[in-house]
Structure formats: structure tokens, C-alpha cells
Write a protein that holds these residues in place. Structure first.
Motif, mmCIF file in Angstrom:
data_model
loop_
_atom_site.group_PDB
_atom_site.id
_atom_site.type_symbol
_atom_site.label_atom_id
_atom_site.label_comp_id
_atom_site.label_asym_id
_atom_site.label_seq_id
_atom_site.Cartn_x
_atom_site.Cartn_y
_atom_site.Cartn_z
ATOM 1 N N GLN A 1 -7.868 1.616 11.335
ATOM 2 C CA GLN A 1 -7.751 0.260 10.807
ATOM 3 C C GLN A 1 -7.074 0.265 9.447
ATOM 4 O OE1 GLN A 1 -8.277 -2.585 12.357
ATOM 5 N NE2 GLN A 1 -7.497 -3.658 10.537
ATOM 6 N N GLN A 2 -7.307 1.305 8.672
ATOM 7 C CA GLN A 2 -6.633 1.410 7.373
ATOM 8 C C GLN A 2 -5.130 1.526 7.555
ATOM 9 O OE1 GLN A 2 -7.988 1.158 4.142
ATOM 10 N NE2 GLN A 2 -5.794 0.938 3.755
ATOM 11 N N LEU B 1 0.555 -3.818 7.350
ATOM 12 C CA LEU B 1 0.580 -5.248 7.053
ATOM 13 C C LEU B 1 0.879 -5.504 5.582
ATOM 14 C CD1 LEU B 1 -2.464 -6.462 9.190
ATOM 15 C CD2 LEU B 1 -0.041 -6.900 9.628
ATOM 16 N N SER B 2 0.394 -4.619 4.710
ATOM 17 C CA SER B 2 0.677 -4.794 3.281
ATOM 18 C C SER B 2 2.158 -4.634 3.001
ATOM 19 C CB SER B 2 -0.131 -3.796 2.447
ATOM 20 O OG SER B 2 0.419 -2.487 2.504
ATOM 21 N N ILE C 1 -3.325 0.151 9.919
ATOM 22 C CA ILE C 1 -2.811 -1.189 10.207
ATOM 23 C C ILE C 1 -2.766 -2.029 8.939
ATOM 24 C CG2 ILE C 1 -3.249 -3.329 11.474
ATOM 25 C CD1 ILE C 1 -2.204 -0.987 13.142
ATOM 26 N N GLU C 2 -3.785 -1.933 8.117
ATOM 27 C CA GLU C 2 -3.789 -2.673 6.850
ATOM 28 C C GLU C 2 -2.648 -2.222 5.949
ATOM 29 O OE1 GLU C 2 -7.691 -2.252 5.197
ATOM 30 O OE2 GLU C 2 -8.663 -3.315 6.862
ATOM 31 N N ASP C 3 -2.341 -0.933 5.965
ATOM 32 C CA ASP C 3 -1.224 -0.422 5.173
ATOM 33 C C ASP C 3 0.095 -1.018 5.665
ATOM 34 O OD1 ASP C 3 -2.894 1.159 3.646
ATOM 35 O OD2 ASP C 3 -2.567 2.970 4.842
ATOM 36 N N MET D 1 3.758 -10.499 8.909
ATOM 37 C CA MET D 1 2.519 -9.878 9.379
ATOM 38 C C MET D 1 2.189 -10.327 10.801
ATOM 39 S SD MET D 1 -0.051 -9.781 6.077
ATOM 40 C CE MET D 1 0.023 -11.548 5.733
ATOM 41 N N ASN E 1 1.952 -7.918 14.087
ATOM 42 C CA ASN E 1 0.728 -7.879 14.882
ATOM 43 C C ASN E 1 0.989 -8.201 16.346
ATOM 44 O OD1 ASN E 1 -1.607 -7.016 13.564
ATOM 45 N ND2 ASN E 1 -1.812 -8.929 12.437
ATOM 46 N N SER F 1 0.832 -1.190 0.000
ATOM 47 C CA SER F 1 0.000 0.000 0.000
ATOM 48 C C SER F 1 0.874 1.249 0.000
ATOM 49 C CB SER F 1 -0.886 0.007 1.252
ATOM 50 O OG SER F 1 -1.404 1.286 1.501
#
Length: 319
Positions: A255-256, A262-263, A258-260, A295, A299, A181
Motif C-alpha cells: 500500500q505504501q 499517487l504522490s 501505491i501511495e508513493d 491520481m 488508479n 514521495s
């Protein structure tokens, strides 16, 4: 995570160096066979020059039983000439968090400020001292304490001069070539990971990578996954970090975000990169860990916020 627009940036924590264009290849050794201490990219060979002992947390080697066997002062880099000199005028555009939200160089500086603030407050809670690490922002090529490096090796940490080295163009590569991301925490994770290597250096852990350099559960992979976990602990507490005036550096995490992150962690997994580069996955050659493991350990750090939960050497399997 985005930065608070009125937060003030401290450019004294970074240096500029290098020049000659951008680019990134497969990674590996520096010219002349010199190897780096720790890097974000899955194809970059780790480590190998350790000089400090100290620390017993995280399962680290102790220095005569002492938890404080750290160097009394930061090492100065080897003679590097103009490419490694501090040139603060080059960062004159980086004054506030607003600048960090629009400019990747300023984002690096703001993240460095946050990482140094976090670790300076965190390590004393574990009866350890923190020695600040500067970051060298360069283009194309730079002289480090570990040798001459080009943008091909990606971001890395050199234990011999206690500095992180980053070519800002890597963020573009991370997104366009590795599929991460383009969000801010994807970029900030990269810097936080390298500061994780600095913590390992201070704790006497970084040398474990050279003792067992390849394989899905090797020392090298465990060192890298620990750095991912330590980056996760920074994310957990990043909004508590402040500038010199006490202004929070970062806005609340989403949350976005965290997703970034993890990507980015997944994008530099050994399996993902091997599949792209050679069309097959060979775990016996892993040096950084699988996408899933990267990942997972990120986390672990983020969810617990406790660096003692990042002991990758305390479990049988990490990948």
C-alpha cells in the motif's frame, strides 16, 4: 516497488548520453522551437510530431481498418554524435536488482526492463505487436530525434526515434521541488508514464494531443491521463515481469508503494504546478491534467489492469 535482489539487469535496453550538470526549469519547447512528444511534467508542452498510424484499441485511429499498422522496425535516432552513442561501460555498476534498489540509474534500467517485458507480453493479447523502446539516460543535455533537450524539460518520450529520455536528477527535483514521495514506485511511475506514451505512439494515439492542445478536457490532457492509466496497468502486473532467466524483477506491491505512486502523479498535476509557479490555477492552460485526475486515471489502470479501461477519449470529461 523494490526489485528482487538477484534479478539480472539488461543494460542493452538503455543508452547513455549528454553531460554538463543537472537542473530543471519550467519546461516547454526545446531550443530552436522543437517540441517533444510527451513528458511527465505539468509545464512541458506536448507532442507534435507523429508519423505512425495503426491500432484500433483504446479508441485509436485505425490504419485502413488494420490493428497492426506499426513500423516494421524501430527508428534509428537522428545523427547525434557521441552524446547519443551506447556506452555500456557507464552502466557497469548496474547488474542486479540489489543495484537498482540503491542507485537511481540502475532503478531506471530495471524499470525499463520491466516495462519492455510487460508490454511485449501484453500488446499481443490485444492483437498488436510491440516494438521495444530504449531509454537514454543523460546528464544536463542530450541530442534526441526531436532536437536538443536539456534537463529543464524533465523526462520525455520522442516519437521520432521511439526513445524515452531521462535525467536521473529529476527524481530529486520531483521530491524536493514538487513534493512527491521519494519511494521507489514514485520514481518507477515516471518511467512507466513515458512508456505509456510509447504505447500511444504505436497505437496511433499520440497525435491527438496536437489537435486540441490545452484545457482541462483537451486532447493533450486526455493523452497524458491515458499515459498515467497505462502506467497503472503496468503497476498491476509489474510483479509478473521477469529478467531473461525468468526471475521476477519486482517484489510484491505494498500500500505504501501505491501511495508513493499517487504522490508522484499528484505532484505533477497542472493545478499543483501552476499554484507553485504562478500562484493561481488557470485550467484553460492545462496540458497534463489536474492532480486529482492524474491520481484517478492511474488508479483506473492499477485497479483494472486492462488497457481498454484507459480510453480517456471515450468519456465526456477527464478532469
Amino acid at each position: 516497488m523494490s526489485f528482487n535482489e538477484n534479478a539480472q539487469l539488461d543494460t542493452s535496453q538503455v543508452e547513455s548520453g549528454g553531460g554538463g550538470g543537472f537542473g530543471r526549469g519550467g519546461g516547454g519547447n526545446f531550443p530552436g522551437g522543437i517540441q517533444i512528444g510527451g513528458g511527465i511534467g505539468g509545464l512541458i508542452l506536448l507532442v507534435l510530431m507523429l508519423i505512425f498510424g495503426g491500432g484500433s484499441i483504446l479508441g485509436g485511429d485505425s490504419d485502413g481498418g488494420s490493428a497492426g499498422g506499426l513500423p516494421s522496425q524501430e527508428l534509428e535516432p537522428q545523427q547525434v554524435g557521441a552524446a547519443g552513442q551506447v556506452q555500456q561501460s557507464e552502466f557497469s555498476q548496474c547488474k542486479t536488482g540489489a543495484d537498482a534498489n540503491r542507485d537511481d540509474v540502475c532503478l531506471i534500467i530495471a524499470t525499463v526492463n520491466s516495462a519492455n517485458d510487460y508490454w511485449s507480453k501484453t500488446l499481443p493479447k490485444y492483437q498488436m505487436n510491440y516494438e521495444m523502446a530504449k531509454t537514454v539516460i543523460y546528464e544536463g543535455q542530450v541530442q534526441s530525434g526531436c532536437g536538443t533537450a536539456s534537463a529543464q524539460v524533465g523526462p520525455f518520450y520522442c516519437p521520432l526515434d521511439s526513445r524515452v529520455y531521462v535525467d536521473a536528477s529529476f527524481f530529486q527535483e520531483l521530491e524536493s521541488k514538487f513534493g512527491a514521495s521519494g519511494g521507489p514506485l514514485a520514481k518507477e511511475y515516471v518511467i512507466a508514464h513515458e512508456y505509456g506514451h510509447h504505447i500511444q505512439n504505436l497505437l496511433g494515439l499520440l497525435n491527438r494531443a496536437q489537435q486540441d492542445p490545452q484545457g482541462p478536457n483537451s486532447g493533450a490532457v486526455r493523452v497524458e491521463l491515458m499515459a498515467d492509466c497505462l502506467a497503472g496497468t503496468w503497476v498491476k502486473h509489474a510483479t509478473e515481469t521477469t529478467d531473461a532467466d525468468g526471475t521476477p524483477l519486482l517484489q510484491p506491491i505494498t500500500q505504501q508503494d501505491i501511495e508513493d505512486a499517487l504522490s508522484a502523479a499528484a505532484a505533477v498535476g497542472d493545478d499543483r504546478i501552476q499554484e507553485k509557479v504562478q500562484g493561481r490555477v488557470t485550467p484553460e492552460n492545462w496540458t497534463h491534467g489536474s492532480a486529482e485526475a492524474r491520481m484517478s486515471w492511474f488508479n483506473q489502470g492499477y485497479e483494472t489492469g486492462d488497457i481498454n479501461q484507459c480510453n480517456t477519449f471515450g468519456v465526456d470529461r477527464v478532469s
